[in-house]
Scaffold this motif. Structure first.
Motif: not given
Length: 235
Positions: A153-160, A184-199
Protein backbone atom coordinates in the motif's frame (compact mmCIF):
# COMPACT_ATOMS: atom_id res chain seq x y z
CA UNK A 1 0.12 -27.25 35.91
CA UNK A 2 -0.39 -23.90 37.59
CA UNK A 3 2.86 -22.21 36.59
CA UNK A 4 1.93 -18.97 38.34
CA UNK A 5 1.64 -20.90 41.62
CA UNK A 6 5.15 -22.38 41.48
CA UNK A 7 7.87 -21.18 43.81
CA UNK A 8 11.01 -19.66 42.29
CA UNK A 9 12.93 -22.91 42.78
CA UNK A 10 10.13 -25.02 41.33
CA UNK A 11 9.79 -22.69 38.36
CA UNK A 12 13.53 -22.93 37.64
CA UNK A 13 13.48 -26.76 37.85
CA UNK A 14 10.40 -27.02 35.61
CA UNK A 15 11.95 -24.62 33.07
CA UNK A 16 15.15 -26.68 32.89
CA UNK A 17 13.06 -29.82 32.46
CA UNK A 18 10.98 -28.19 29.69
CA UNK A 19 14.18 -27.10 27.91
CA UNK A 20 15.58 -30.63 27.97
CA UNK A 21 12.23 -32.05 26.84
CA UNK A 22 12.17 -29.62 23.92
CA UNK A 23 15.66 -30.66 22.79
CA UNK A 24 14.75 -34.34 23.05
CA UNK A 25 11.56 -33.72 21.08
CA UNK A 26 13.54 -31.90 18.39
CA UNK A 27 15.96 -34.82 18.06
CA UNK A 28 13.00 -37.20 17.89
CA UNK A 29 11.54 -35.08 15.09
CA UNK A 30 14.82 -35.27 13.17
CA UNK A 31 14.83 -39.06 13.57
CA UNK A 32 11.30 -39.20 12.16
CA UNK A 33 12.21 -36.95 9.24
CA UNK A 34 15.21 -39.16 8.58
CA UNK A 35 13.01 -42.23 8.25
CA UNK A 36 10.38 -40.42 6.19
CA UNK A 37 13.11 -39.29 3.84
CA UNK A 38 14.57 -42.80 3.64
CA UNK A 39 11.18 -44.27 2.71
CA UNK A 40 10.33 -41.34 0.43
CA UNK A 41 7.04 -41.28 2.30
CA UNK A 42 6.42 -37.69 1.29
CA UNK A 43 5.73 -38.94 -2.25
CA UNK A 44 2.85 -41.04 -0.92
CA UNK A 45 1.28 -37.84 0.37
CA UNK A 46 1.59 -36.16 -3.02
CA UNK A 47 4.71 -34.05 -2.42
CA UNK A 48 7.71 -33.99 -4.71
CA UNK A 49 10.16 -33.07 -1.93
CA UNK A 50 10.58 -33.55 1.78
CA UNK A 51 10.68 -29.80 2.16
CA UNK A 52 7.17 -29.40 0.77
CA UNK A 53 5.96 -32.20 3.05
CA UNK A 54 7.42 -30.53 6.14
CA UNK A 55 5.85 -27.18 5.19
CA UNK A 56 2.39 -28.43 4.24
CA UNK A 57 1.89 -31.42 6.55
CA UNK A 58 3.84 -30.26 9.60
CA UNK A 59 3.07 -26.56 9.33
CA UNK A 60 6.60 -25.15 9.34
CA UNK A 61 7.62 -22.08 7.39
CA UNK A 62 9.98 -22.65 4.43
CA UNK A 63 12.95 -21.39 6.48
CA UNK A 64 12.04 -23.52 9.51
CA UNK A 65 11.59 -26.59 7.30
CA UNK A 66 14.96 -26.03 5.62
CA UNK A 67 16.70 -25.68 9.00
CA UNK A 68 15.27 -28.96 10.29
CA UNK A 69 15.98 -30.89 7.10
CA UNK A 70 19.59 -29.66 7.03
CA UNK A 71 20.06 -30.56 10.70
CA UNK A 72 18.51 -33.97 10.02
CA UNK A 73 21.05 -34.66 7.29
CA UNK A 74 23.90 -33.67 9.59
CA UNK A 75 22.90 -35.96 12.48
CA UNK A 76 22.14 -38.74 9.98
CA UNK A 77 25.62 -38.65 8.52
CA UNK A 78 27.63 -37.81 11.64
CA UNK A 79 27.41 -39.76 14.88
CA UNK A 80 29.49 -37.13 16.79
CA UNK A 81 27.10 -34.42 15.58
CA UNK A 82 24.09 -36.42 16.74
CA UNK A 83 25.73 -37.00 20.14
CA UNK A 84 26.51 -33.30 20.47
CA UNK A 85 22.95 -32.41 19.50
CA UNK A 86 21.48 -34.91 21.98
CA UNK A 87 23.62 -33.44 24.76
CA UNK A 88 22.34 -29.96 23.99
CA UNK A 89 25.75 -28.64 22.95
CA UNK A 90 24.89 -28.25 19.27
CA UNK A 91 21.89 -26.07 18.49
CA UNK A 92 19.44 -26.71 15.68
CA UNK A 93 20.48 -23.61 13.74
CA UNK A 94 24.19 -24.40 14.10
CA UNK A 95 23.62 -27.98 12.95
CA UNK A 96 21.88 -26.64 9.86
CA UNK A 97 24.69 -24.17 9.21
CA UNK A 98 27.35 -26.87 9.51
CA UNK A 99 25.46 -29.06 7.04
CA UNK A 100 25.18 -26.23 4.54
CA UNK A 101 28.96 -25.73 4.64
CA UNK A 102 29.91 -29.38 5.07
CA UNK A 103 31.67 -29.72 1.70
CA UNK A 104 33.88 -26.68 2.30
CA UNK A 105 34.94 -27.81 5.79
CA UNK A 106 35.07 -31.54 5.09
CA UNK A 107 38.71 -31.88 6.07
CA UNK A 108 38.21 -29.94 9.30
CA UNK A 109 34.66 -31.03 10.07
CA UNK A 110 35.49 -32.53 13.47
CA UNK A 111 37.31 -29.39 14.52
CA UNK A 112 34.49 -27.12 13.36
CA UNK A 113 31.90 -29.32 15.06
CA UNK A 114 33.72 -29.03 18.36
CA UNK A 115 34.16 -25.29 17.87
CA UNK A 116 30.45 -24.82 17.14
CA UNK A 117 29.31 -26.30 20.45
CA UNK A 118 27.70 -23.78 22.80
CA UNK A 119 28.28 -21.02 20.24
CA UNK A 120 25.70 -18.61 18.88
CA UNK A 121 24.68 -18.81 15.23
CA UNK A 122 26.45 -15.54 14.53
CA UNK A 123 29.68 -16.72 16.16
CA UNK A 124 29.67 -19.93 14.12
CA UNK A 125 28.90 -17.99 10.96
CA UNK A 126 31.92 -15.77 11.57
CA UNK A 127 34.17 -18.78 12.19
CA UNK A 128 33.00 -20.46 8.99
CA UNK A 129 33.45 -17.28 6.99
CA UNK A 130 36.98 -16.93 8.29
CA UNK A 131 37.68 -20.59 7.56
CA UNK A 132 36.21 -20.66 4.08
CA UNK A 133 37.11 -17.13 3.11
CA UNK A 134 33.66 -16.17 1.90
CA UNK A 135 32.49 -12.54 1.80
CA UNK A 136 29.77 -11.62 4.25
CA UNK A 137 26.36 -12.43 2.80
CA UNK A 138 23.31 -10.19 3.20
CA UNK A 139 21.08 -10.96 6.16
CA UNK A 140 17.69 -12.30 5.10
CA UNK A 141 14.63 -11.21 7.04
CA UNK A 142 11.24 -12.86 6.73
CA UNK A 143 8.40 -10.35 7.00
CA UNK A 144 4.85 -11.31 8.02
CA UNK A 145 2.20 -10.98 5.33
CA UNK A 146 0.55 -8.06 7.14
CA UNK A 147 3.80 -6.08 6.87
CA UNK A 148 4.14 -6.96 3.19
CA UNK A 149 0.56 -5.79 2.60
CA UNK A 150 1.30 -2.46 4.29
CA UNK A 151 4.47 -2.08 2.22
CA UNK A 152 2.47 -2.74 -0.94
CA UNK A 153 0.00 0.00 0.00
CA UNK A 154 2.81 2.37 0.88
CA UNK A 155 4.60 1.67 -2.39
CA UNK A 156 1.52 2.96 -4.24
CA UNK A 157 1.56 6.12 -2.15
CA UNK A 158 5.27 6.53 -2.79
CA UNK A 159 4.53 6.32 -6.49
CA UNK A 160 4.30 10.10 -6.21
CA UNK A 161 7.43 9.99 -4.04
CA UNK A 162 5.72 12.08 -1.39
CA UNK A 163 8.01 13.20 1.39
CA UNK A 164 11.23 12.06 -0.30
CA UNK A 165 14.26 14.15 -1.16
CA UNK A 166 15.17 14.98 -4.73
CA UNK A 167 17.89 12.34 -4.56
CA UNK A 168 15.29 9.77 -3.54
CA UNK A 169 13.05 10.86 -6.43
CA UNK A 170 15.71 10.51 -9.09
CA UNK A 171 16.81 7.15 -7.72
CA UNK A 172 13.29 5.74 -7.46
CA UNK A 173 12.22 6.87 -10.90
CA UNK A 174 14.89 4.72 -12.51
CA UNK A 175 12.44 1.84 -12.33
CA UNK A 176 8.75 1.61 -13.10
CA UNK A 177 8.02 0.37 -9.61
CA UNK A 178 9.68 1.05 -6.27
CA UNK A 179 11.37 -2.05 -4.88
CA UNK A 180 10.96 -3.12 -1.26
CA UNK A 181 14.60 -2.29 -0.53
CA UNK A 182 14.26 1.21 -1.98
CA UNK A 183 11.09 1.77 0.02
CA UNK A 184 12.69 0.65 3.28
CA UNK A 185 15.79 2.75 2.61
CA UNK A 186 13.72 5.86 1.80
CA UNK A 187 11.69 5.45 4.99
CA UNK A 188 14.84 4.93 7.07
CA UNK A 189 16.49 8.00 5.53
CA UNK A 190 13.39 10.07 6.20
CA UNK A 191 13.14 8.90 9.83
CA UNK A 192 16.84 9.49 10.47
CA UNK A 193 16.54 13.00 9.03
CA UNK A 194 13.50 13.71 11.26
CA UNK A 195 15.34 12.47 14.37
CA UNK A 196 18.38 14.56 13.48
CA UNK A 197 16.24 17.69 13.17
CA UNK A 198 14.46 16.96 16.48
CA UNK A 199 17.76 16.35 18.28
CA UNK A 200 19.18 19.59 16.91
CA UNK A 201 16.09 21.49 18.08
CA UNK A 202 16.35 20.02 21.58
CA UNK A 203 20.07 20.83 21.72
CA UNK A 204 19.46 24.41 20.63
CA UNK A 205 16.70 24.83 23.21
CA UNK A 206 18.89 23.57 26.05
CA UNK A 207 22.00 25.49 24.98
CA UNK A 208 23.17 27.98 27.65
CA UNK A 209 22.46 31.62 26.75
CA UNK A 210 22.99 35.08 28.34
CA UNK A 211 19.82 36.44 26.74
CA UNK A 212 17.24 37.79 29.20
CA UNK A 213 13.72 38.37 27.98
CA UNK A 214 11.98 41.73 28.48
CA UNK A 215 9.38 40.25 30.83
CA UNK A 216 12.02 38.71 33.10
CA UNK A 217 14.08 41.92 33.04
CA UNK A 218 11.06 44.00 34.01
CA UNK A 219 10.12 41.67 36.87
CA UNK A 220 13.64 41.65 38.33
CA UNK A 221 14.00 45.45 38.11
CA UNK A 222 10.65 45.99 39.81
CA UNK A 223 11.54 43.60 42.64
CA UNK A 224 14.88 45.45 43.11
CA UNK A 225 13.07 48.81 43.13
CA UNK A 226 15.19 49.69 40.14
CA UNK A 227 18.35 49.73 42.30
CA UNK A 228 21.58 47.76 42.01
CA UNK A 229 21.52 44.67 44.18
CA UNK A 230 25.32 44.14 44.28
CA UNK A 231 26.65 44.26 47.87
CA UNK A 232 30.09 45.74 48.58
CA UNK A 233 32.40 43.61 50.85
CA UNK A 234 32.42 46.32 53.52
CA UNK A 235 28.61 46.32 53.56
Amino acid sequence: MNIAGLTDTELHIETVFASKAEKQATLLLLDHLMEINRRKLFVEFGYSTLHKYVCKELGYSPAEAWTRISAMKLVRDSAPAKKSFAEGKLSLSNASLLQENKKEIQGDFGQMLAASENKSYRELEEMLRSKIGRPEKPIKIELPQRILDKMKRLKKIYGDVHGCTSADMSRMRLSAEISEIELIEALLDKELKTIKIKNKTVTDETKPTRYISKSVRATVLKQANFQCQALHPDG
